[in-house]
Motif scaffolding. Structure first.
Motif, PDB file in Angstrom:
ATOM      1  N   PRO A 101       1.029  -1.131  -0.006  1.00 35.56           N
ATOM      2  CA  PRO A 101      -0.116   0.421   0.514  1.00 35.56           C
ATOM      3  C   PRO A 101       0.295   1.460  -0.024  1.00 35.56           C
ATOM      4  O   PRO A 101       0.725   2.497  -0.429  1.00 35.56           O
ATOM      5  CB  PRO A 101      -0.827  -0.027   1.486  1.00 35.56           C
ATOM      6  N   ASP A 102       2.187   1.185   0.532  1.00 38.86           N
ATOM      7  CA  ASP A 102       2.780   2.636   0.830  1.00 38.86           C
ATOM      8  C   ASP A 102       3.082   2.813  -0.821  1.00 38.86           C
ATOM      9  O   ASP A 102       4.132   3.840  -0.711  1.00 38.86           O
ATOM     10  CB  ASP A 102       3.945   2.831   1.365  1.00 38.86           C
ATOM     11  N   THR A 103       3.048   1.833  -1.667  1.00 39.45           N
ATOM     12  CA  THR A 103       4.084   1.615  -3.012  1.00 39.45           C
ATOM     13  C   THR A 103       3.826   3.236  -3.771  1.00 39.45           C
ATOM     14  O   THR A 103       2.419   3.786  -3.128  1.00 39.45           O
ATOM     15  CB  THR A 103       3.913   1.103  -3.851  1.00 39.45           C
ATOM     16  N   ASP A 104       4.276   4.093  -4.758  1.00 35.78           N
ATOM     17  CA  ASP A 104       4.008   5.471  -5.056  1.00 35.78           C
ATOM     18  C   ASP A 104       2.817   4.870  -5.941  1.00 35.78           C
ATOM     19  O   ASP A 104       3.144   4.978  -7.740  1.00 35.78           O
ATOM     20  CB  ASP A 104       4.884   5.924  -5.668  1.00 35.78           C
ATOM     21  N   PHE A 105       1.865   4.785  -5.341  1.00 34.98           N
ATOM     22  CA  PHE A 105       0.339   4.542  -6.907  1.00 34.98           C
ATOM     23  C   PHE A 105       0.124   5.415  -7.745  1.00 34.98           C
ATOM     24  O   PHE A 105      -0.082   4.941  -8.572  1.00 34.98           O
ATOM     25  CB  PHE A 105      -0.463   3.875  -6.974  1.00 34.98           C
ATOM     26  N   ASN A 106       0.838   6.436  -7.347  1.00 32.88           N
ATOM     27  CA  ASN A 106       0.136   7.897  -8.046  1.00 32.88           C
ATOM     28  C   ASN A 106       0.555   7.483  -9.656  1.00 32.88           C
ATOM     29  O   ASN A 106      -0.085   8.429 -10.477  1.00 32.88           O
ATOM     30  CB  ASN A 106      -0.020   9.028  -7.397  1.00 32.88           C
ATOM     31  N   THR A 107       2.087   7.824  -9.736  1.00 24.48           N
ATOM     32  CA  THR A 107       2.772   7.119 -10.157  1.00 24.48           C
ATOM     33  C   THR A 107       2.385   6.378 -11.517  1.00 24.48           C
ATOM     34  O   THR A 107       2.950   5.388 -12.559  1.00 24.48           O
ATOM     35  CB  THR A 107       4.491   7.370 -10.324  1.00 24.48           C
ATOM     36  N   VAL A 108       1.933   4.887 -10.778  1.00 24.83           N
ATOM     37  CA  VAL A 108       1.588   3.680 -11.357  1.00 24.83           C
ATOM     38  C   VAL A 108       0.421   4.055 -11.980  1.00 24.83           C
ATOM     39  O   VAL A 108       0.759   3.476 -13.534  1.00 24.83           O
ATOM     40  CB  VAL A 108       1.966   2.988 -10.181  1.00 24.83           C
ATOM     41  N   VAL A 109      -0.631   4.792 -11.378  1.00 28.59           N
ATOM     42  CA  VAL A 109      -1.639   4.304 -12.230  1.00 28.59           C
ATOM     43  C   VAL A 109      -1.640   6.217 -13.839  1.00 28.59           C
ATOM     44  O   VAL A 109      -1.984   5.698 -14.756  1.00 28.59           O
ATOM     45  CB  VAL A 109      -2.755   5.697 -10.983  1.00 28.59           C
ATOM     46  N   LYS A 110      -0.485   6.971 -13.428  1.00 28.05           N
ATOM     47  CA  LYS A 110      -0.104   7.333 -14.578  1.00 28.05           C
ATOM     48  C   LYS A 110       0.258   6.952 -16.023  1.00 28.05           C
ATOM     49  O   LYS A 110      -0.107   7.571 -16.780  1.00 28.05           O
ATOM     50  CB  LYS A 110      -0.002   9.012 -13.891  1.00 28.05           C
ATOM     51  N   SER A 111       1.012   6.652 -15.052  1.00 23.67           N
ATOM     52  CA  SER A 111       1.563   4.704 -16.179  1.00 23.67           C
ATOM     53  C   SER A 111       0.575   3.770 -16.976  1.00 23.67           C
ATOM     54  O   SER A 111       0.567   3.963 -17.799  1.00 23.67           O
ATOM     55  CB  SER A 111       3.109   4.068 -15.393  1.00 23.67           C
ATOM     56  N   LEU A 112      -0.568   3.670 -16.313  1.00 19.97           N
ATOM     57  CA  LEU A 112      -0.973   2.358 -16.465  1.00 19.97           C
ATOM     58  C   LEU A 112      -2.780   3.441 -17.675  1.00 19.97           C
ATOM     59  O   LEU A 112      -2.584   2.657 -18.512  1.00 19.97           O
ATOM     60  CB  LEU A 112      -2.560   2.199 -15.221  1.00 19.97           C
ATOM     61  N   VAL A 113      -1.840   5.294 -17.523  1.00 29.78           N
ATOM     62  CA  VAL A 113      -3.077   6.181 -18.225  1.00 29.78           C
ATOM     63  C   VAL A 113      -2.550   6.272 -19.553  1.00 29.78           C
ATOM     64  O   VAL A 113      -2.973   5.871 -21.067  1.00 29.78           O
ATOM     65  CB  VAL A 113      -3.764   6.699 -17.762  1.00 29.78           C
ATOM     66  N   THR A 114      -0.666   5.889 -19.440  1.00 28.06           N
ATOM     67  CA  THR A 114      -0.453   6.044 -20.861  1.00 28.06           C
ATOM     68  C   THR A 114      -0.489   4.634 -21.679  1.00 28.06           C
ATOM     69  O   THR A 114      -0.812   4.873 -22.714  1.00 28.06           O
ATOM     70  CB  THR A 114       0.820   6.130 -20.736  1.00 28.06           C
TER      71      THR A 114
END
Length: 360
Positions: A101-114
């Protein structure tokens, strides 16, 4: 002892972030590509997969930064290339990324959108926060599971050590050598327990005939490390200097455990066979010396790699001591005039283990 949430790489895009210090991990992901492509070819050729018209892919322990999408991107490209070659319509693709849960998921989600906006569109994407030592997905829902450079991280420090207050790295060298067999055995047993659980859980989540490709940092079979694992050992040496300087408390140091174990290929094979849910399709061992040489080639690279991997767990246990840690780490590198870091790499004999599995 660190909680599960502390075992994540350093966030952000800064000089000491995991995103900027993960070339070692990227090299291993590149070595996994042929096995993932082979898995995809097998699945796309399967009548049952084509019948349902969809493929669900999960990457467990994806972390963040440029490596987060590497494995699923390899799988997606392989699916589209296979279908293009056979002039078949591609199946629907569902991509799931998991980490603590403490992973930087904001960055991950942006990558998924791309990823969804790429030339090979993905129908559905999602994130699944949580430990891969717990159930994450519904039964019989996944076709492909990937995990790169993550399964060497344990669910927790070995209970035999924490319960009996046995330091993983005793400051006294004589005591450390005496306790090393017990410490190594405790870590081996914790890995065995965790890896068996991981296999059991994934077997429930994968469809019949589902596939898994995993890689992890291990140890060469023909050598028993004479000291602690390379990077945790270096961290312990640096922290022991900070104890001597009075920066951190010795009792606090003695209760610090890095939940990390590098198994041999024999350990991994034995546990897979003993657990029984998977058949081994292929096992490979790679020598990571070249990548380690780069990681230790200059004081800045050496320190940045340590910070990217271990800052969260150090700060949680000792508090805000990273300025002192950086200073001690730079000193540690500068004093390596006799090449002991290079010798340590030989003694620990790290290896990268890659395994391709089929659900039995």
């Amino acid at each position: 002892m660190a909680s599960k949430q502390a075992v994540h790489m350093k966030h952000g895009q800064g000089e000491t972030s995991y995103a900027r210090n993960s070339s070692f991990q990227k090299a291993e992901q590149n070595r996994m590509k042929p096995l993932i492509e082979e898995v995809i070819t097998d699945l796309c050729s399967s009548t049952s997969t084509l019948l349902h018209g969809k493929i669900v892919i999960a990457d467990l322990g994806c972390s963040s930064g440029p490596n987060a999408l590497a494995l699923v991107s390899t799988a997606i490209n392989a699916i589209h290339n296979h279908c293009l070659q056979l002039q078949q319509p591609p199946p629907e693709i569902f991509v799931l990324l998991n980490d603590l849960p403490d992973t930087d998921f904001n960055t991950v989600v942006k990558s998924l959108v791309t990823l969804r906006q790429s030339k090979n569109p993905v129908v559905v994407t999602g994130v699944a926060p949580g430990s891969f030592y717990e159930r994450l997905f519904t039964s019989n829902s996944l076709h492909v599971v990937c995990a790169s450079n993550s399964l060497q991280w344990l669910s927790k420090a070995p209970e035999d050590l924490t319960r009996n207050r046995i330091p993983a790295f005793d400051i006294d060298e004589h005591a450390r050598r005496e306790m090393l067999p017990m410490v190594r055995e405790a870590y081996e047993q914790q890995f065995r327990k965790d890896f068996k659980l991981f296999l059991e859980l994934r077997a429930k989540e994968l469809v019949s005939g589902g596939r898994m490709v995993i890689s992890l940092v291990g140890t060469r079979s023909d050598v028993i490390a004479s000291k602690f694992s390379l990077f945790p050992g270096i961290v312990a040496q640096i922290l022991s200097v900070m104890v001597a300087e009075g920066v951190i408390d010795k009792a606090k140091f003695d209760s610090f455990y890095v939940p990390l174990h590098g198994p041999s290929i024999e350990e991994v094979r034995e546990i897979i066979k003993e657990e029984g849910s998977f058949l081994i399709k292929e096992m490979r061992v790679h020598d990571p010396t070249a990548e380690m040489n780069i990681a230790l080639s200059s004081p800045s690279k050496f320190v940045n790699n340590l910070i990217a991997l271990f800052e969260p767990i150090i700060v949680q246990h000792f508090g805000e001591v990273m300025d002192e840690f950086v200073r001690a780490a730079e000193l540690h590198w500068s004093l390596d005039v006799d090449g002991s870091l290079r010798e340590e790499r030989v003694r620990t004999s790290r290896a990268m283990l890659v395994v391709s599995l089929t659900k039995a």
